[in-house]
Enzyme design. Structure first.
Site, PDB file in Angstrom:
ATOM      1  N   THR A  45      30.882  38.899  55.289  1.00 50.75           N
ATOM      2  CA  THR A  45      29.577  39.561  55.235  1.00 50.75           C
ATOM      3  C   THR A  45      28.593  38.911  54.273  1.00 50.75           C
ATOM      4  OG1 THR A  45      30.691  41.115  53.772  1.00 50.75           O
ATOM      5  CG2 THR A  45      30.253  41.844  55.999  1.00 50.75           C
ATOM      6  N   HIS A  50      32.671  35.992  45.312  1.00 53.85           N
ATOM      7  CA  HIS A  50      32.334  36.292  43.911  1.00 53.85           C
ATOM      8  C   HIS A  50      33.604  36.554  43.102  1.00 53.85           C
ATOM      9  CE1 HIS A  50      33.021  40.472  45.037  1.00 53.85           C
ATOM     10  NE2 HIS A  50      32.215  40.284  46.072  1.00 53.85           N
ATOM     11  N   HIS A  53      36.795  38.178  44.219  1.00 55.02           N
ATOM     12  CA  HIS A  53      37.738  37.507  45.100  1.00 55.02           C
ATOM     13  C   HIS A  53      38.661  36.555  44.346  1.00 55.02           C
ATOM     14  CE1 HIS A  53      34.262  38.288  47.919  1.00 55.02           C
ATOM     15  NE2 HIS A  53      35.249  38.854  48.557  1.00 55.02           N
ATOM     16  N   LYS A  87      29.810  54.085  54.627  1.00 53.01           N
ATOM     17  CA  LYS A  87      29.145  55.376  54.876  1.00 53.01           C
ATOM     18  C   LYS A  87      27.866  55.283  55.695  1.00 53.01           C
ATOM     19  CE  LYS A  87      29.013  57.649  51.004  1.00 53.01           C
ATOM     20  NZ  LYS A  87      28.883  58.865  50.242  1.00 53.01           N
ATOM     21  N   ARG A  91      25.751  49.855  59.288  1.00 56.93           N
ATOM     22  CA  ARG A  91      25.451  48.545  58.736  1.00 56.93           C
ATOM     23  C   ARG A  91      24.882  47.590  59.780  1.00 56.93           C
ATOM     24  NH1 ARG A  91      29.781  46.736  54.562  1.00 56.93           N
ATOM     25  NH2 ARG A  91      29.168  48.786  53.869  1.00 56.93           N
ATOM     26  N   GLN A 178      43.962  43.909  61.654  1.00 56.97           N
ATOM     27  CA  GLN A 178      44.508  43.089  60.584  1.00 56.97           C
ATOM     28  C   GLN A 178      46.010  42.874  60.766  1.00 56.97           C
ATOM     29  OE1 GLN A 178      42.894  44.086  56.780  1.00 56.97           O
ATOM     30  NE2 GLN A 178      44.532  43.045  55.689  1.00 56.97           N
ATOM     31  N   ASP A 199      44.419  47.385  47.591  1.00 61.37           N
ATOM     32  CA  ASP A 199      43.888  48.255  48.637  1.00 61.37           C
ATOM     33  C   ASP A 199      44.293  47.787  50.035  1.00 61.37           C
ATOM     34  OD1 ASP A 199      42.320  46.003  48.041  1.00 61.37           O
ATOM     35  OD2 ASP A 199      40.589  46.853  49.062  1.00 61.37           O
ATOM     36  N   LYS A 234      34.315  48.425  37.001  1.00 61.29           N
ATOM     37  CA  LYS A 234      34.665  47.430  37.994  1.00 61.29           C
ATOM     38  C   LYS A 234      34.143  46.086  37.495  1.00 61.29           C
ATOM     39  CE  LYS A 234      33.616  49.392  41.897  1.00 61.29           C
ATOM     40  NZ  LYS A 234      32.818  49.510  43.106  1.00 61.29           N
ATOM     41  N   LYS A 237      29.765  42.342  37.650  1.00 60.24           N
ATOM     42  CA  LYS A 237      28.372  42.614  37.959  1.00 60.24           C
ATOM     43  C   LYS A 237      27.485  42.111  36.834  1.00 60.24           C
ATOM     44  CE  LYS A 237      29.444  46.716  38.502  1.00 60.24           C
ATOM     45  NZ  LYS A 237      29.439  48.144  38.387  1.00 60.24           N
ATOM     46  N   THR A 238      26.297  41.669  37.190  1.00 60.06           N
ATOM     47  CA  THR A 238      25.293  41.327  36.192  1.00 60.06           C
ATOM     48  C   THR A 238      23.982  41.879  36.719  1.00 60.06           C
ATOM     49  OG1 THR A 238      24.588  39.292  37.258  1.00 60.06           O
ATOM     50  CG2 THR A 238      26.443  39.120  35.753  1.00 60.06           C
TER      51      THR A 238
END
Length: 418
Positions: A45, A50, A53, A87, A91, A178, A199, A234, A237-238
């Site tokens: 996607t 990042h 991963h 949700k 998308r 999968q 997960d 988590k 992030k920046t």
RNA sequence: GGAGGGGUGGCCGAGCGGUUAAAGGCACCAGACUGUAAAUCUGGCGGCGUCAGCCUACGCAGGUUCGAAUCCUGCCCCCUCCA
């Protein structure tokens, strides 16, 4: 800790990569016996991977380093369906071209860590087989081996049902897709192991069971822990969003900074997971206390950046950081540069706009607030006036000035003739 | 198919005709303190704007009203119960 005899699993275990494994002994034997092909699946996607991963990438890297064969699977097929788990707002479906572009980006990110040359790592796209599937034949051939009873028992599904959150049939089928991917990779490439984040456990197990029932082959699964920082947030992030591995999306300097700002409590763990330093060396670094632990953080930043962007870029980032944070004019070449033309400068450029253009703030309004809050600096001096125009005199004969947002985020502005 | 409940900012979640760019929390940014750490305290947190304002926003589209996230109509989506 003689838990594992094979080099690969021993390394993963010692470094903290292993969360769950379907059959540790069996897998250990397999690794002792043969060159193992193992895979990790990546969503298609975005056009770059990042730090989220990175754990699985490192696992693939160790796999390759210990003489086995990594397979990276991109979800070109599943992406076409569109992941419904986000949700509301169905998308936006990605076009074929976008998917193609994303695949290239992902390959580029991975290429830094894995050797994809002949006989090395493999990149496959599940569209290759998913596109071909026909519903009825698929159901008859594979659907009969999957029981809903079993699938309802998986954590991911059960949680949804218990919380009375909707779970669409489509999502339910992700697991099936999968599972089928795993089987397909086993058939095509002799893949025996799937790795992923914790997960993914249910999906992986589902594939193992399917392969066993359908082809009577024995596959293995291994998951890594879900990474959070010591304070529970988590990771990755920046202000700019995700910590991308693509230098176009996040400069090596900023990448270095990300790792440099690791919390004390995470340093040892991160060194084990995100660098390849010997454990003894890590143990030494980990023992540093108080301000000394900053040395360990610099090592972490350097090593992590070296892996993602190469040694030269890591050196430049480290040097720029020295110049910026420890005084003493080092080379700031690694700090991102914004070029402005002389003619524009003569007219005067609103400094708020510069902050935004340089990527230090997301909007001019944010830049204004930054100035009001006292966090904006020009060549180290606090900017008091949000209406300030940048003019030639600010350069005072030099070709560059420096903008800072807070203590940590910096950009250079360079004049070019024209 | 029937009955009821609901869709609010990055997320959670108040508001239920004006004083609401929308309480509170989380996340995020900055300041102070430090060690480019954590914790804590303070401020900020839609966009544009030389600051006077303007624009956009409470599922979507219309309407009522001087005035709507709040009322009405239609549509879309979600949940619960019944069939």
């Amino acid at each position: 800790m003689a838990r594992f005899r094979s080099e690969f699993l021993r390394i993963l275990d010692e470094r903290g990569f292993i969360y769950q494994c379907t059959d540790p002994e069996g897998l250990d034997e397999l690794f002792l016996r043969e060159r193992v092909t193992a895979y990790v699946g990546y969503d298609c996607t975005a056009d770059s991977l990042h730090v989220g991963h990175l754990l699985t990438i490192m696992m693939l890297r160790w796999l390759q380093r210990t003489g086995h064969r990594p397979v990276a699977l991109v979800g070109g097929g599943t992406t076409k369906v569109g992941d419904p788990s986000g949700k509301d707002e169905t998308r936006r479906l990605l076009s074929e071209e976008e998917i193609e572009r994303n695949k290239r980006g992902i390959l580029e990110s991975l290429s830094r860590f894995l050797d994809f040359s002949e006989g090395g790592a493999l990149l496959v796209d599940n569209a290759t087989w998913l596109d071909e599937l026909r519903y009825i034949p698929f159901l008859r051939e594979y659907g009969r081996h999957l029981t809903v009873n079993r699938m309802l028992g998986f954590e991911s599904v059960r949680q949804r049902l218990e919380r009375e959150q909707p779970l669409t049939f489509l999502e339910f089928n992700y697991m099936v897709m999968q599972a089928y991917d795993f089987l397909e990779l086993a058939r095509r490439h002799g893949c025996r192991l799937q790795m992923g984040g914790s997960d993914q456990w249910g999906n992986i197990v589902c594939g193992i069971e399917l392969a066993h029932k359908k082809d009577r082959i024995r596959l293995f699964g291994l998951t890594c822990p879900l990474l959070t920082t010591a304070s529970g947030a988590k990771m990755g992030k920046t202000v700019k969003g995700a910590v991308w591995l693509d230098p176009q999306k996040l400069s090596p300097f900023e990448y270095w900074q990300f790792w440099r700002n690791t919390e004390d409590a995470d340093v040892g763990r991160f060194l084990r997971l995100f660098t390849e330093l010997p454990l003894a060396e890590i143990a030494r670094l980990e023992r540093l206390e108080g301000a000394e632990i900053n040395e360990a953080k610099k090592v972490l930043a350097f090593e992590a950046t070296r892996l993602a962007h190469g040694e030269a870029a890591a050196r430049r980032a480290a040097e720029a950081a020295r110049a910026l944070f420890e005084g003493g004019g080092g080379d700031v070449a690694a700090v991102p540069v914004l070029e402005v033309s002389r003619s524009e400068l003569v007219r005067g450029i609103p400094v708020v706009e510069l902050f935004t253009r340089a990527g230090l703030t997301r909007s001019n309004g944010e830049a204004r607030r930054l100035i009001r809050g006292g966090g904006a600096r020009l060549d180290g001096l606090r900017i008091g006036d949000e209406r300030l125009l940048l003019r030639p005199e600010h350069f005072d004969g030099r070709s560059e000035i420096q903008l800072s947002a807070g203590r940590k985020r910096h950009a250079r502005v360079r004049v070019v003739e024209g």
